[in-house]
Design a protein around this motif. Sequence first.
Motif, PDB file in Angstrom:
ATOM      1  N   PHE A 185       0.819  -1.210   0.000  1.00 19.36           N
ATOM      2  CA  PHE A 185       0.000   0.000   0.000  1.00 19.36           C
ATOM      3  C   PHE A 185       0.858   1.268   0.000  1.00 19.36           C
ATOM      4  O   PHE A 185       0.456   2.285  -0.577  1.00 19.36           O
ATOM      5  CB  PHE A 185      -0.960  -0.011   1.195  1.00 19.36           C
ATOM      6  N   LYS A 186       2.039   1.211   0.618  1.00 17.05           N
ATOM      7  CA  LYS A 186       2.918   2.377   0.583  1.00 17.05           C
ATOM      8  C   LYS A 186       3.359   2.661  -0.847  1.00 17.05           C
ATOM      9  O   LYS A 186       3.368   3.831  -1.293  1.00 17.05           O
ATOM     10  CB  LYS A 186       4.132   2.153   1.477  1.00 17.05           C
ATOM     11  N   GLN A 187       3.708   1.609  -1.601  1.00 19.59           N
ATOM     12  CA  GLN A 187       4.110   1.801  -3.000  1.00 19.59           C
ATOM     13  C   GLN A 187       2.955   2.351  -3.827  1.00 19.59           C
ATOM     14  O   GLN A 187       3.147   3.246  -4.650  1.00 19.59           O
ATOM     15  CB  GLN A 187       4.589   0.476  -3.591  1.00 19.59           C
ATOM     16  N   VAL A 188       1.759   1.807  -3.614  1.00 22.10           N
ATOM     17  CA  VAL A 188       0.592   2.266  -4.377  1.00 22.10           C
ATOM     18  C   VAL A 188       0.313   3.736  -4.092  1.00 22.10           C
ATOM     19  O   VAL A 188       0.098   4.547  -5.010  1.00 22.10           O
ATOM     20  CB  VAL A 188      -0.645   1.407  -4.039  1.00 22.10           C
ATOM     21  N   ILE A 189       0.316   4.123  -2.814  1.00 25.27           N
ATOM     22  CA  ILE A 189       0.031   5.515  -2.451  1.00 25.27           C
ATOM     23  C   ILE A 189       1.076   6.452  -3.046  1.00 25.27           C
ATOM     24  O   ILE A 189       0.743   7.534  -3.572  1.00 25.27           O
ATOM     25  CB  ILE A 189      -0.039   5.657  -0.916  1.00 25.27           C
ATOM     26  N   ASN A 190       2.333   6.069  -2.989  1.00 30.47           N
ATOM     27  CA  ASN A 190       3.400   6.906  -3.566  1.00 30.47           C
ATOM     28  C   ASN A 190       3.198   7.087  -5.065  1.00 30.47           C
ATOM     29  O   ASN A 190       3.388   8.189  -5.602  1.00 30.47           O
ATOM     30  CB  ASN A 190       4.764   6.292  -3.288  1.00 30.47           C
ATOM     31  N   ARG A 191       2.839   6.019  -5.766  1.00 29.98           N
ATOM     32  CA  ARG A 191       2.622   6.116  -7.213  1.00 29.98           C
ATOM     33  C   ARG A 191       1.403   6.986  -7.538  1.00 29.98           C
ATOM     34  O   ARG A 191       1.428   7.778  -8.484  1.00 29.98           O
ATOM     35  CB  ARG A 191       2.434   4.717  -7.817  1.00 29.98           C
ATOM     36  N   VAL A 192       0.342   6.847  -6.750  1.00 29.50           N
ATOM     37  CA  VAL A 192      -0.869   7.630  -7.007  1.00 29.50           C
ATOM     38  C   VAL A 192      -0.606   9.110  -6.727  1.00 29.50           C
ATOM     39  O   VAL A 192      -1.043   9.990  -7.487  1.00 29.50           O
ATOM     40  CB  VAL A 192      -2.036   7.111  -6.151  1.00 29.50           C
ATOM     41  N   GLU A 193       0.115   9.415  -5.656  1.00 28.89           N
ATOM     42  CA  GLU A 193       0.399  10.807  -5.330  1.00 28.89           C
ATOM     43  C   GLU A 193       1.258  11.479  -6.399  1.00 28.89           C
ATOM     44  O   GLU A 193       1.214  12.709  -6.549  1.00 28.89           O
ATOM     45  CB  GLU A 193       1.112  10.897  -3.976  1.00 28.89           C
ATOM     46  N   ALA A 194       2.001  10.696  -7.160  1.00 27.97           N
ATOM     47  CA  ALA A 194       2.848  11.254  -8.215  1.00 27.97           C
ATOM     48  C   ALA A 194       2.076  11.557  -9.492  1.00 27.97           C
ATOM     49  O   ALA A 194       2.616  12.186 -10.408  1.00 27.97           O
ATOM     50  CB  ALA A 194       3.999  10.298  -8.526  1.00 27.97           C
ATOM     51  N   LEU A 195       0.786  11.140  -9.563  1.00 26.62           N
ATOM     52  CA  LEU A 195       0.003  11.364 -10.776  1.00 26.62           C
ATOM     53  C   LEU A 195      -0.375  12.833 -10.907  1.00 26.62           C
ATOM     54  O   LEU A 195      -0.676  13.498  -9.905  1.00 26.62           O
ATOM     55  CB  LEU A 195      -1.280  10.512 -10.736  1.00 26.62           C
ATOM     56  N   PRO A 196      -0.385  13.377 -12.128  1.00 27.37           N
ATOM     57  CA  PRO A 196      -0.824  14.766 -12.331  1.00 27.37           C
ATOM     58  C   PRO A 196      -2.289  14.930 -11.904  1.00 27.37           C
ATOM     59  O   PRO A 196      -3.129  14.080 -12.201  1.00 27.37           O
ATOM     60  CB  PRO A 196      -0.666  14.961 -13.848  1.00 27.37           C
ATOM     61  N   GLY A 197      -2.590  16.008 -11.217  1.00 28.45           N
ATOM     62  CA  GLY A 197      -3.955  16.272 -10.779  1.00 28.45           C
ATOM     63  C   GLY A 197      -4.286  15.702  -9.421  1.00 28.45           C
ATOM     64  O   GLY A 197      -5.402  15.908  -8.922  1.00 28.45           O
ATOM     65  N   VAL A 198      -3.354  14.967  -8.790  1.00 27.46           N
ATOM     66  CA  VAL A 198      -3.592  14.403  -7.464  1.00 27.46           C
ATOM     67  C   VAL A 198      -2.997  15.337  -6.412  1.00 27.46           C
ATOM     68  O   VAL A 198      -1.813  15.660  -6.457  1.00 27.46           O
ATOM     69  CB  VAL A 198      -2.981  13.001  -7.339  1.00 27.46           C
ATOM     70  N   GLU A 199      -3.840  15.766  -5.459  1.00 27.08           N
ATOM     71  CA  GLU A 199      -3.364  16.642  -4.385  1.00 27.08           C
ATOM     72  C   GLU A 199      -2.799  15.840  -3.222  1.00 27.08           C
ATOM     73  O   GLU A 199      -1.800  16.230  -2.618  1.00 27.08           O
ATOM     74  CB  GLU A 199      -4.504  17.534  -3.901  1.00 27.08           C
ATOM     75  N   SER A 200      -3.439  14.739  -2.893  1.00 22.62           N
ATOM     76  CA  SER A 200      -2.937  13.866  -1.832  1.00 22.62           C
ATOM     77  C   SER A 200      -3.634  12.525  -1.937  1.00 22.62           C
ATOM     78  O   SER A 200      -4.691  12.401  -2.578  1.00 22.62           O
ATOM     79  CB  SER A 200      -3.174  14.481  -0.443  1.00 22.62           C
ATOM     80  N   ALA A 201      -3.060  11.507  -1.283  1.00 22.08           N
ATOM     81  CA  ALA A 201      -3.640  10.167  -1.306  1.00 22.08           C
ATOM     82  C   ALA A 201      -3.378   9.492   0.026  1.00 22.08           C
ATOM     83  O   ALA A 201      -2.341   9.724   0.671  1.00 22.08           O
ATOM     84  CB  ALA A 201      -3.058   9.343  -2.451  1.00 22.08           C
ATOM     85  N   GLY A 202      -4.315   8.685   0.457  1.00 25.13           N
ATOM     86  CA  GLY A 202      -4.179   7.943   1.696  1.00 25.13           C
ATOM     87  C   GLY A 202      -5.003   6.677   1.617  1.00 25.13           C
ATOM     88  O   GLY A 202      -5.558   6.330   0.556  1.00 25.13           O
ATOM     89  N   ALA A 203      -5.113   5.969   2.728  1.00 31.19           N
ATOM     90  CA  ALA A 203      -5.866   4.718   2.740  1.00 31.19           C
ATOM     91  C   ALA A 203      -6.447   4.484   4.120  1.00 31.19           C
ATOM     92  O   ALA A 203      -5.928   4.981   5.130  1.00 31.19           O
ATOM     93  CB  ALA A 203      -4.972   3.553   2.327  1.00 31.19           C
ATOM     94  N   ILE A 204      -7.538   3.734   4.172  1.00 33.10           N
ATOM     95  CA  ILE A 204      -8.222   3.401   5.424  1.00 33.10           C
ATOM     96  C   ILE A 204      -8.830   2.014   5.278  1.00 33.10           C
ATOM     97  O   ILE A 204      -9.171   1.575   4.165  1.00 33.10           O
ATOM     98  CB  ILE A 204      -9.316   4.441   5.756  1.00 33.10           C
ATOM     99  N   THR A 205      -8.975   1.319   6.399  1.00 33.49           N
ATOM    100  CA  THR A 205      -9.536  -0.031   6.333  1.00 33.49           C
ATOM    101  C   THR A 205     -11.020  -0.020   5.973  1.00 33.49           C
ATOM    102  O   THR A 205     -11.477  -0.865   5.213  1.00 33.49           O
ATOM    103  CB  THR A 205      -9.330  -0.761   7.677  1.00 33.49           C
ATOM    104  N   HIS A 206     -11.790   0.906   6.527  1.00 36.25           N
ATOM    105  CA  HIS A 206     -13.225   0.960   6.225  1.00 36.25           C
ATOM    106  C   HIS A 206     -13.621   2.406   5.953  1.00 36.25           C
ATOM    107  O   HIS A 206     -13.516   3.263   6.833  1.00 36.25           O
ATOM    108  CB  HIS A 206     -14.061   0.418   7.381  1.00 36.25           C
ATOM    109  N   LEU A 207     -14.111   2.670   4.751  1.00 32.50           N
ATOM    110  CA  LEU A 207     -14.511   4.017   4.377  1.00 32.50           C
ATOM    111  C   LEU A 207     -15.758   4.464   5.142  1.00 32.50           C
ATOM    112  O   LEU A 207     -16.641   3.640   5.434  1.00 32.50           O
ATOM    113  CB  LEU A 207     -14.823   4.081   2.879  1.00 32.50           C
ATOM    114  N   PRO A 208     -15.873   5.748   5.430  1.00 35.66           N
ATOM    115  CA  PRO A 208     -17.125   6.253   6.005  1.00 35.66           C
ATOM    116  C   PRO A 208     -18.295   6.017   5.043  1.00 35.66           C
ATOM    117  O   PRO A 208     -18.140   6.113   3.820  1.00 35.66           O
ATOM    118  CB  PRO A 208     -16.854   7.756   6.178  1.00 35.66           C
ATOM    119  N   LEU A 209     -19.445   5.669   5.608  1.00 34.58           N
ATOM    120  CA  LEU A 209     -20.706   5.491   4.867  1.00 34.58           C
ATOM    121  C   LEU A 209     -20.654   4.362   3.849  1.00 34.58           C
ATOM    122  O   LEU A 209     -21.502   4.280   2.956  1.00 34.58           O
ATOM    123  CB  LEU A 209     -21.104   6.798   4.164  1.00 34.58           C
TER     124      LEU A 209
END
Length: 818
Positions: A491-515
């Motif tokens: 997940f650390k590798q995935v988040i780093n790659r996603v954050e490097a994409l143009p148009g992405v301000e930030s990225a994170g992860a959670i076990t269970h999303l709200p709602l």
Amino acid sequence: MDTLFQDLRYGARMLIKRPGFTFVAVLVLALGIGANSAIFSVVNAVLLKSLPYDHPERLALVWETNPKVQIGSDLLPVSAGNFTDWRSQSESFEAMSIVSGANFTLTGTDRPEQLGGAQVSASFFKLLGVEPAAGRTFTEEEDQPDQNRVVVVSHSLWQSRWAGDPGIIGKTLMLNGASYTVIAVMPKGFNYPKATDLPAYFQLPPQTELWTPIALTSRQISSRGNHNYGVLARLKPGIAIERAQSEMTSVAQNIEQQYPQLAGWGVKIVSLEEQSIGDIRLILWVLLGAVGFVLLIACANVANLLLARASSRQKEIAIRTALGASRLQIIRQLLTESIMLALVGGGFGILLAIWGIDALLALSPGNLPRMDEVRVDGAVAGFTFAVSLLTGMIFGLAPAAQVSKANLNEFLKEGARGSTSGSRANRVRNLLVIAEVALSLVLLIGAGLMIRSFTQLMNVSPGFNPQNVLTMQIFLPQSKYSRGADQAAFFKQVINRVEALPGVESAGAITHLPLSGMEESGNFSIESHPSESFDVGSIADMRAISPNYFRSMGIPILRGRDFSETDSEQSVPVAIISESMAERFFPGEDALGQRIKRGSSNAEYPWATIVGIAADVKHSALEKQSRPHMYFSYPQSPFGYMALVVRTSASPESLSAAAQNAVWAVDKDQPVVNVKTMEHYLSTAVAARRFNMTLLAAFAAVAMALAMVGIYGVISYTVTQRTHEIGIRMALGAGQRDVLKLVFGQAIRLSVIGVGIGVAAAFALTRVMSSLLFDVTATDPLTFIVIPLILTIVALGACFVPARRATKVDPMIALRYE
């Protein structure tokens, strides 16, 4: 019989002779009957039809209870150890099965795929009384650890993935990196029932495609503190739920004596039919009552049309009476015409119902049970036919009884006066209009309350900013990512790659999303409060998150700090708690720097230092109070499943493909599922209330429109009827203002009486809706003031055209008016 056919032929000729009248009457009736048929089709499928299992009335769900555990429901999941004791000690049940939702990653095919499924006891399918379409179900031997590599697939998966290949039995599938043998295909349409009243933590995947044996281990059975499962049971013939409940209460007391740490835990048995319906029962009956009101208003409208039409048939009826026709024969003929109108309207109503069902299915929220069974079948057709007959009699009886009183002498007298109907007919018309106004006002107030409630709900802050947030769920197979370090690294590798994409301000992860409907709660201990450690009331929602999750979701840190990259597996364990948790468990003291842990104080989990306090978030539902939350650093508490959260500067959908490619760049065989925006989750969270509000508002709007047409028709007819009188008044000096006062006076009287009756009825009936409202009372003063005013204004507006026409009357022409 000949008389009946004669009445039918004559009635058909009369309806064809007046095509304009027939078209309007059929259209009004089709709207009313069609709406009733569409809603009844839902009621029939959801409430009236039995569940598609053998003797469904004997099926029940068995839950644990504990009044000290507050996690949004009094029905709690079951521990594996308690289940095994229940099964061995109870005598009221024919069979019991433990059930747990599961996700499976299917690999070894042309593309990896995430499939929803369930792990169940070997008795599950036999308990439901459902036989597979092909193959066999599980044996007791296969429901053992290391012996459970068999799988049952759904009919829909068999068709979509293997095109109905008859050789599927015995085929080997790679699920979560392990080999499973297909032993059965379930029949078409089989699924575990959706239960609207089930707690969020026990909602199986919306479409269950796979079933495997649960194969409980000795460690799972011996762990009495992990309440993670649901239990399905079948009562023995002749055993009532009340008797089974009494027995299970005794069993629970025996278990409590054997395991003192389970003090306070009880058992609750709920009928599967009852739980599969839940709160949806009330709203369906409310909607059926609403369309019933619409139909009554339609009947009043058509009755008024028939009374107006009767004025042109006075001579015909009088002559038939003079020639020897009895009053009963006249009523029979007129009722025959009314019923023919209603049956034609019912025929077109069925067509509207078919279209309406498609609209209902498109509007309905995903959690409504058995919506796939909603259709126009024999029961709906029979209901429509019965409603059509009853409708024909309702709107036809009053006009028939009124018109049948006419005779030749009375007709000649009234004709000489320039009147086409007596005062009795006018009173009937006025009563019908009053009834229309009253019924429509009840619906409008009900809709107004739902709209107010929905508006209040939408004003509730979810605790995060859903705009421009893309999410996707990733379930790592245990066979490939068995170590926590491997999961964290992925997940650390995935988040780093996603954050490097143009148009992405930030990225994170959670076990269970709200709602998202996924929950995980548990006990915890506080180091500084040893007396409260692992207290049964010390329950909090628990989630593991990555650094930048709060930033990506727009959740503010109120005090302290967020997690950082330095909060690794090697560093001191840390935690962030919600504001409500800090207020509840650390009153009058600073929570920062305190240490907490999951489970009891001697559990294997490490003590975590509280480094931050985050704002409360509505994780389960907008209408529910925020529960205490504990967030742990993901690298320190890794899980095999996470939801990726990406905040973008542009449309989140435009980055969907790029974000998924970033995942596949780390592992090309890893499925990515539920690619949705947070705005989608927020919309889904209020979908049921939006559905209720939309339908009730639509029916209320139709009712108001029909009522206004009724008022317009009566006032217009009255103006025509009183043209001679108006001419005399104008000839004697009455001005336009006097004429307007005359016309509007009648409209105001009818409207005020109707509104008064409607307010009184609404005050009594809307109390039924109390449980459907949020932050609004069933007697909300604003609604009860504004809605009647609006209806009165609209009613007066409906009188504008006939009133204006009355002011244009030429006295000279009116004095010659017949």
